[in-house]
Write a protein that holds these residues in place. Structure first.
Motif, PDB file in Angstrom:
ATOM      1  N   LEU A 148      47.719  35.710  31.134  1.00  0.00           N
ATOM      2  CA  LEU A 148      47.842  34.347  30.622  1.00  0.00           C
ATOM      3  C   LEU A 148      46.652  33.960  29.752  1.00  0.00           C
ATOM      4  O   LEU A 148      46.751  33.038  28.928  1.00  0.00           O
ATOM      5  CB  LEU A 148      47.988  33.359  31.783  1.00  0.00           C
ATOM      6  CG  LEU A 148      49.307  33.457  32.580  1.00  0.00           C
ATOM      7  CD1 LEU A 148      49.305  32.496  33.750  1.00  0.00           C
ATOM      8  CD2 LEU A 148      50.524  33.207  31.675  1.00  0.00           C
ATOM      9  N   MET A 149      45.529  34.677  29.899  1.00  0.00           N
ATOM     10  CA  MET A 149      44.359  34.416  29.051  1.00  0.00           C
ATOM     11  C   MET A 149      44.422  35.234  27.763  1.00  0.00           C
ATOM     12  O   MET A 149      43.506  35.190  26.940  1.00  0.00           O
ATOM     13  CB  MET A 149      43.075  34.783  29.817  1.00  0.00           C
ATOM     14  CG  MET A 149      42.787  33.842  30.983  1.00  0.00           C
ATOM     15  SD  MET A 149      41.428  34.484  32.028  1.00  0.00           S
ATOM     16  CE  MET A 149      40.112  34.535  30.829  1.00  0.00           C
ATOM     17  N   GLY A 150      45.512  36.004  27.609  1.00  0.00           N
ATOM     18  CA  GLY A 150      45.669  36.791  26.387  1.00  0.00           C
ATOM     19  C   GLY A 150      45.029  38.162  26.455  1.00  0.00           C
ATOM     20  O   GLY A 150      44.921  38.858  25.434  1.00  0.00           O
ATOM     21  N   GLU A 151      44.584  38.550  27.640  1.00  0.00           N
ATOM     22  CA  GLU A 151      43.959  39.875  27.800  1.00  0.00           C
ATOM     23  C   GLU A 151      44.952  40.832  28.473  1.00  0.00           C
ATOM     24  O   GLU A 151      46.040  40.424  28.909  1.00  0.00           O
ATOM     25  CB  GLU A 151      42.685  39.747  28.637  1.00  0.00           C
ATOM     26  CG  GLU A 151      41.637  38.849  28.002  1.00  0.00           C
ATOM     27  CD  GLU A 151      40.402  38.724  28.869  1.00  0.00           C
ATOM     28  OE1 GLU A 151      40.294  39.506  29.851  1.00  0.00           O
ATOM     29  OE2 GLU A 151      39.566  37.840  28.594  1.00  0.00           O
ATOM     30  N   TYR A 152      44.519  42.094  28.545  1.00  0.00           N
ATOM     31  CA  TYR A 152      45.377  43.084  29.199  1.00  0.00           C
ATOM     32  C   TYR A 152      45.247  42.920  30.705  1.00  0.00           C
ATOM     33  O   TYR A 152      44.155  43.044  31.274  1.00  0.00           O
ATOM     34  CB  TYR A 152      44.989  44.506  28.779  1.00  0.00           C
ATOM     35  CG  TYR A 152      45.769  45.593  29.510  1.00  0.00           C
ATOM     36  CD1 TYR A 152      47.155  45.682  29.367  1.00  0.00           C
ATOM     37  CD2 TYR A 152      45.114  46.500  30.341  1.00  0.00           C
ATOM     38  CE1 TYR A 152      47.861  46.660  30.030  1.00  0.00           C
ATOM     39  CE2 TYR A 152      45.820  47.488  31.004  1.00  0.00           C
ATOM     40  CZ  TYR A 152      47.189  47.569  30.845  1.00  0.00           C
ATOM     41  OH  TYR A 152      47.907  48.537  31.501  1.00  0.00           O
ATOM     42  N   GLY A 153      46.361  42.625  31.364  1.00  0.00           N
ATOM     43  CA  GLY A 153      46.319  42.394  32.797  1.00  0.00           C
ATOM     44  C   GLY A 153      47.006  43.506  33.572  1.00  0.00           C
ATOM     45  O   GLY A 153      48.175  43.836  33.341  1.00  0.00           O
ATOM     46  N   ALA A 154      46.244  44.151  34.450  1.00  0.00           N
ATOM     47  CA  ALA A 154      46.805  45.207  35.304  1.00  0.00           C
ATOM     48  C   ALA A 154      46.031  45.220  36.612  1.00  0.00           C
ATOM     49  O   ALA A 154      44.851  44.839  36.671  1.00  0.00           O
ATOM     50  CB  ALA A 154      46.722  46.563  34.616  1.00  0.00           C
ATOM     51  N   ARG A 155      46.687  45.637  37.651  1.00  0.00           N
ATOM     52  CA  ARG A 155      46.019  45.759  38.954  1.00  0.00           C
ATOM     53  C   ARG A 155      46.786  46.747  39.825  1.00  0.00           C
ATOM     54  O   ARG A 155      47.934  47.114  39.534  1.00  0.00           O
ATOM     55  CB  ARG A 155      45.957  44.399  39.668  1.00  0.00           C
ATOM     56  CG  ARG A 155      47.299  43.841  40.098  1.00  0.00           C
ATOM     57  CD  ARG A 155      47.164  42.484  40.775  1.00  0.00           C
ATOM     58  NE  ARG A 155      48.444  41.847  41.013  1.00  0.00           N
ATOM     59  CZ  ARG A 155      49.138  41.943  42.153  1.00  0.00           C
ATOM     60  NH1 ARG A 155      48.653  42.654  43.166  1.00  0.00           N
ATOM     61  NH2 ARG A 155      50.305  41.319  42.282  1.00  0.00           N
ATOM     62  N   SER A 156      46.118  47.188  40.921  1.00  0.00           N
ATOM     63  CA  SER A 156      46.752  48.023  41.946  1.00  0.00           C
ATOM     64  C   SER A 156      46.439  47.407  43.298  1.00  0.00           C
ATOM     65  O   SER A 156      45.270  47.089  43.580  1.00  0.00           O
ATOM     66  CB  SER A 156      46.234  49.461  41.891  1.00  0.00           C
ATOM     67  OG  SER A 156      46.656  50.097  40.704  1.00  0.00           O
ATOM     68  N   SER A 157      47.458  47.260  44.129  1.00  0.00           N
ATOM     69  CA  SER A 157      47.281  46.654  45.453  1.00  0.00           C
ATOM     70  C   SER A 157      48.124  47.416  46.463  1.00  0.00           C
ATOM     71  O   SER A 157      49.160  48.011  46.125  1.00  0.00           O
ATOM     72  CB  SER A 157      47.714  45.178  45.438  1.00  0.00           C
ATOM     73  OG  SER A 157      46.989  44.449  44.464  1.00  0.00           O
TER      74      SER A 157
END
Length: 475
Positions: free
Chosen positions: A127-136
């Protein structure tokens, strides 16, 4: 610790440390590349879904139903995909959608309820325009429950009106990773074992000449007659030659010292007898005594001559490390020659000579040395045989050996002398005269036997009086 063991241990330590570091780096790299391979198509899927949702939005209001229908329909499908060792039967990718404020509009996994505000890293960054990824982890106790999330912004008119995130369980991917890890582990273990086997064989090949040279040095230190081994390579040949030169130098020094001491001891008695007889003959001595003293001088001089001749023969043979030239020698012919030389000696002592010759008795060797050896054994038997007795000489083949066996009926060998009969200058008194010989005959026989790759033995006969001498040669 042997050189082979040192090579193996050193290589094992270096290989274990080096391959352990390599294995760690490989596993890290493989795991990273697997996740990279999974994440890259997820980025494409997320952006495609974002464009589908943006195209269906009205007045910046997101309608997630279009994605929901597609996801539900895909998850209802029955798949039959064989991906190498993985059999895939259903779609396991999940999708959730939020508006521009991070409120969840749709979650196919049912984890996030609609209307809830999501503060996950992939949502905030996207939502901030950056690349968003995560692992959980879906379950904190299950290491295989890792889920990877990749977000993509939903844009309309250049503004971000929401985001869509695709989620991919990594259980299958981790299976690939762990299978690869197991394969790498066994491959490395197998490689190390094969390398250890290879280094062992190479170390044995490299240290074999040293082992042969060591055995040769030990044999020399025990006083055995050992032929210098053939060494491969310039360095090993130089080492073998240096060792042999050192051996010759040390043996020559010890040889001279021992011979000078022993010869001095043996010469004392006849020289003293000759000097004593000479001093007596300078005076007025009656003719019968003069004749007896002259005979003593002749006897002692003959003894000195015999001692010197035997010493020359023994010295010549002890200098040889191997026979320079070999020829086929019939031991029966050798016995005939020695027999002819000693027949009159036996007759004068009233001793009968008997022989038993069986089979083909050809050996490879030096006929002159073998004749001297057989003659020495026969002379020794005549010296100890009582008058009227018989000496039996047997020539026969036993297995791969040719044996010359001589029996006499003398007093045999005393217990204290059994271990010393082949020593240089060691002699027992003769039964008839009480005199000793030069003590070189049996020593010469032993040296001839060793030079021909055989052996010499002297022991008391079992169940009968006398001694038995044996010359054993390879046939």
């Amino acid at each position: 610790m042997s050189l082979t063991t040192r090579f193996l241990l050193g290589f094992a330590v270096v290989a274990t440390v080096g391959l352990s570091l390599l294995f760690t780096q490989l596993i890290h790299r493989v795991e990273r590349q697997y996740f990279e391979a999974v994440e890259e198509p997820m980025v494409d899927v997320a952006n495609i879904l974002a464009e589908v949702i943006a195209a269906d939005a009205e007045d910046d209001r997101i309608n997630p139903q279009v994605v929901e229908k597609a996801v539900r329909a895909a998850q209802a499908r029955e798949l039959n995909a064989q991906i190498y060792n993985l059999h895939k039967t259903r779609v396991d990718m999940q999708v959730y959608v939020t508006n521009a404020y991070g409120q969840v509009l749709f979650d196919s996994a049912g984890i996030e309820r609609p209307g809830m505000a999501s503060n996950h890293r992939d949502v905030n960054l996207t939502l901030m325009g950056e690349y968003g990824a995560r692992s959980s982890r879906a379950s904190p106790r299950d290491p295989l429950s890792i889920v990877m999330y990749v977000g993509a912004p939903i844009r309309r008119g250049g503004r971000i009106i929401g985001m869509v995130s695709v989620a991919k369980p990594q259980r299958g991917v981790l299976g690939f990773v762990w299978e690869t890890e197991r394969w790498l582990k066994w491959s490395i273990i197998t490689t190390v074992m094969l390398m250890l086997l290879g280094i062992y064989m190479a170390a044995r090949w490299a240290t074999r000449p040293l082992e042969v040279l060591t055995q040769h040095a030990l044999a020399v230190s025990r006083g055995e007659r050992s032929t210098p081994p053939h060494m491969p390579g310039r360095q090993m040949k130089t080492l073998a030659k240096a060792l042999e030169d050192m051996r010759d130098a040390l043996e020559g020094r010890e040889y001279v010292e021992h011979y000078v001491q022993s010869l001095t001891h043996e010469l004392k008695s006849p020289v003293a007898a000759i000097l004593g007889a000479g001093e007596i003959l300078q005076g007025d001595v009656p003719e019968p005594k003069r004749a007896r003293f002259l005979q003593n001088i002749r006897n002692e001089a003959a003894r000195l001559r015999d001692l010197l001749e035997r010493l020359l023969h023994l010295a010549a043979i002890e200098k040889q490390k191997k026979l320079e030239a070999k020829e086929a020698v019939d031991l029966a012919v050798v016995l005939d020659r020695a027999w002819d030389h000693l027949a009159l000696v036996a007759l004068a002592k009233e001793v009968r000579l008997e022989r038993e010759v069986k089979g083909e008795l050809v050996v490879q060797g030096d006929p002159w040395l073998l004749e001297l050896a057989v003659g020495n054994l026969l002379q020794n038997a005549i010296d100890f045989a009582p008058k009227g007795s018989a000496i039996t000489v047997r020539l026969y083949r036993f297995d791969t050996k040719v044996v010359c066996e001589i029996d006499d009926a003398g007093p045999g060998i005393p217990e204290y002398a059994r271990e010393r009969v082949f020593e240089r200058f060691y002699s027992l008194p003769r039964p008839d005269s009480g005199k000793k010989s030069t003590g070189l005959g049996l020593c010469f026989v032993k040296e001839v036997a060793l030079l021909h790759g055989g052996s010499a033995e002297l022991a008391n006969r079992e169940g009968a009086a006398g001694a038995r001498a044996m010359l054993i040669l390879p046939g």
